[in-house]
Write a protein that holds these residues in place. Structure first.
Motif, PDB file in Angstrom:
ATOM      1  N   VAL A 150      38.517  41.875  32.156  1.00 22.54           N
ATOM      2  CA  VAL A 150      39.093  40.571  31.830  1.00 22.54           C
ATOM      3  C   VAL A 150      39.074  40.334  30.321  1.00 22.54           C
ATOM      4  O   VAL A 150      39.988  39.747  29.769  1.00 22.54           O
ATOM      5  CB  VAL A 150      38.357  39.449  32.599  1.00 22.54           C
ATOM      6  CG1 VAL A 150      38.836  38.081  32.180  1.00 22.54           C
ATOM      7  CG2 VAL A 150      38.557  39.643  34.095  1.00 22.54           C
ATOM      8  N   GLY A 151      38.005  40.764  29.662  1.00 21.29           N
ATOM      9  CA  GLY A 151      37.946  40.687  28.208  1.00 21.29           C
ATOM     10  C   GLY A 151      37.493  39.375  27.629  1.00 21.29           C
ATOM     11  O   GLY A 151      37.299  39.261  26.420  1.00 21.29           O
ATOM     12  N   GLY A 152      37.298  38.367  28.438  1.00 25.57           N
ATOM     13  CA  GLY A 152      36.838  37.066  27.935  1.00 25.57           C
ATOM     14  C   GLY A 152      36.811  36.065  29.071  1.00 25.57           C
ATOM     15  O   GLY A 152      37.330  36.317  30.153  1.00 25.57           O
ATOM     16  N   GLY A 164      31.944  41.855  33.782  1.00 26.35           N
ATOM     17  CA  GLY A 164      30.962  40.817  34.066  1.00 26.35           C
ATOM     18  C   GLY A 164      31.447  39.380  34.048  1.00 26.35           C
ATOM     19  O   GLY A 164      30.632  38.460  34.079  1.00 26.35           O
ATOM     20  N   PHE A 165      32.753  39.149  34.061  1.00 30.16           N
ATOM     21  CA  PHE A 165      33.267  37.778  34.044  1.00 30.16           C
ATOM     22  C   PHE A 165      33.560  37.295  35.455  1.00 30.16           C
ATOM     23  O   PHE A 165      34.058  38.041  36.290  1.00 30.16           O
ATOM     24  CB  PHE A 165      34.535  37.682  33.181  1.00 30.16           C
ATOM     25  CG  PHE A 165      34.262  37.919  31.724  1.00 30.16           C
ATOM     26  CD1 PHE A 165      33.796  36.899  30.915  1.00 30.16           C
ATOM     27  CD2 PHE A 165      34.455  39.173  31.162  1.00 30.16           C
ATOM     28  CE1 PHE A 165      33.525  37.121  29.573  1.00 30.16           C
ATOM     29  CE2 PHE A 165      34.193  39.405  29.826  1.00 30.16           C
ATOM     30  CZ  PHE A 165      33.727  38.372  29.026  1.00 30.16           C
ATOM     31  N   MET A 166      33.265  36.020  35.701  1.00 28.77           N
ATOM     32  CA  MET A 166      33.628  35.421  36.980  1.00 28.77           C
ATOM     33  C   MET A 166      34.872  34.552  36.834  1.00 28.77           C
ATOM     34  O   MET A 166      35.501  34.200  37.826  1.00 28.77           O
ATOM     35  CB  MET A 166      32.467  34.644  37.585  1.00 28.77           C
ATOM     36  CG  MET A 166      31.824  33.597  36.704  1.00 28.77           C
ATOM     37  SD  MET A 166      32.624  31.985  36.620  1.00 28.77           S
ATOM     38  CE  MET A 166      32.470  31.402  38.262  1.00 28.77           C
ATOM     39  N   GLU A 167      35.217  34.204  35.589  1.00 28.73           N
ATOM     40  CA  GLU A 167      36.463  33.499  35.255  1.00 28.73           C
ATOM     41  C   GLU A 167      37.017  34.145  34.003  1.00 28.73           C
ATOM     42  O   GLU A 167      36.262  34.542  33.127  1.00 28.73           O
ATOM     43  CB  GLU A 167      36.218  32.028  34.898  1.00 28.73           C
ATOM     44  CG  GLU A 167      35.779  31.138  35.991  1.00 28.73           C
ATOM     45  CD  GLU A 167      35.546  29.703  35.495  1.00 28.73           C
ATOM     46  OE1 GLU A 167      35.410  29.480  34.275  1.00 28.73           O
ATOM     47  OE2 GLU A 167      35.487  28.813  36.345  1.00 28.73           O
ATOM     48  N   GLY A 168      38.330  34.191  33.925  1.00 33.48           N
ATOM     49  CA  GLY A 168      38.960  34.656  32.705  1.00 33.48           C
ATOM     50  C   GLY A 168      39.170  33.495  31.748  1.00 33.48           C
ATOM     51  O   GLY A 168      38.749  32.367  32.015  1.00 33.48           O
ATOM     52  N   PRO A 169      39.822  33.723  30.622  1.00 33.25           N
ATOM     53  CA  PRO A 169      40.119  32.650  29.677  1.00 33.25           C
ATOM     54  C   PRO A 169      40.877  31.507  30.374  1.00 33.25           C
ATOM     55  O   PRO A 169      41.708  31.746  31.252  1.00 33.25           O
ATOM     56  CB  PRO A 169      40.993  33.328  28.620  1.00 33.25           C
ATOM     57  CG  PRO A 169      40.593  34.776  28.686  1.00 33.25           C
ATOM     58  CD  PRO A 169      40.298  35.028  30.144  1.00 33.25           C
TER      59      PRO A 169
END
Length: 187
Positions: free
Chosen positions: A149-151, A14-19
């Motif tokens: 992505v994890g975050g 559900g991420f559109m950008e990673g860290p």
């Protein structure tokens, strides 16, 4: 009248950008980029928030000047410059490349833009949330990349509660990215 369409790449989690705002996990190859261009060629206008617009303005104004740019990248650069763009910002004082600054999300103004331009393609998490909370989104085009992505930054935050969607289209690209196109049922 046109539609407001959210078009976004997201990870399986559900991420559109990673860290660190990383997009390095995006799997946009020539097939997918060519698909994006085909969809966006018919767009009436692009809408984004300030951060998204500033990122776009760093890349697209002259991306086709590089003789080594892949054909889909050069094609999109020309399209991006020519299309009307609306950037929603309370702080931006000027914008180039056929861009109009809009200070707030006003349903009457958005209806007028749909009448004027047809389909409006919307990007940006915060801006998408504002449009969803006001019931201004007609369709979601989510490109789910086969990666965790994890975050980072999630695509959807607090969008106003449960709302059913109707699956209008799905497609799997050669690189494993899946398009899930959803429409909001008519009331």
């Amino acid at each position: 009248m046109g539609k407001v369409i959210v078009m976004s790449s997201v990870s399986v989690d559900g991420f559109m950008e990673g860290p660190g705002r990383s997009l390095a996990w995006h799997m946009v190859d020539d097939e997918l980029h060519t698909h994006f261009n085909g969809v966006l060629r018919d767009a009436g206008a692009f809408m984004s928030g300030r951060v998204g617009y500033e990122l776009e303005a760093e890349v697209w104004p002259d991306a086709d000047a590089d003789p080594g740019a892949p054909a889909p990248v050069a094609d999109f650069a020309r399209m991006w410059r020519e299309k009307p763009k609306y950037v929603f910002s309370r702080t931006l004082s000027e914008a180039g490349w056929n861009t109009t600054i809009v200070r707030e999300v006003d349903p009457g103004h958005i209806a007028g833009l749909k009448d004027r331009h047809g389909d409006l393609y919307l990007g940006g998490t915060d801006l998408t949330g504002a449009f969803l909370r006001q019931g201004l989104v007609d369709e979601l085009r989510l490109y789910v990349h086969p990666v965790l992505v994890g975050g980072g930054r999630r695509q959807f935050l607090d969008e106003g509660g449960l709302r059913p969607l109707t699956l209008a289209e799905h497609r799997v690209f050669g690189n494993g990215v899946m398009l899930l196109r959803y429409a909001f049922p008519s009331d």
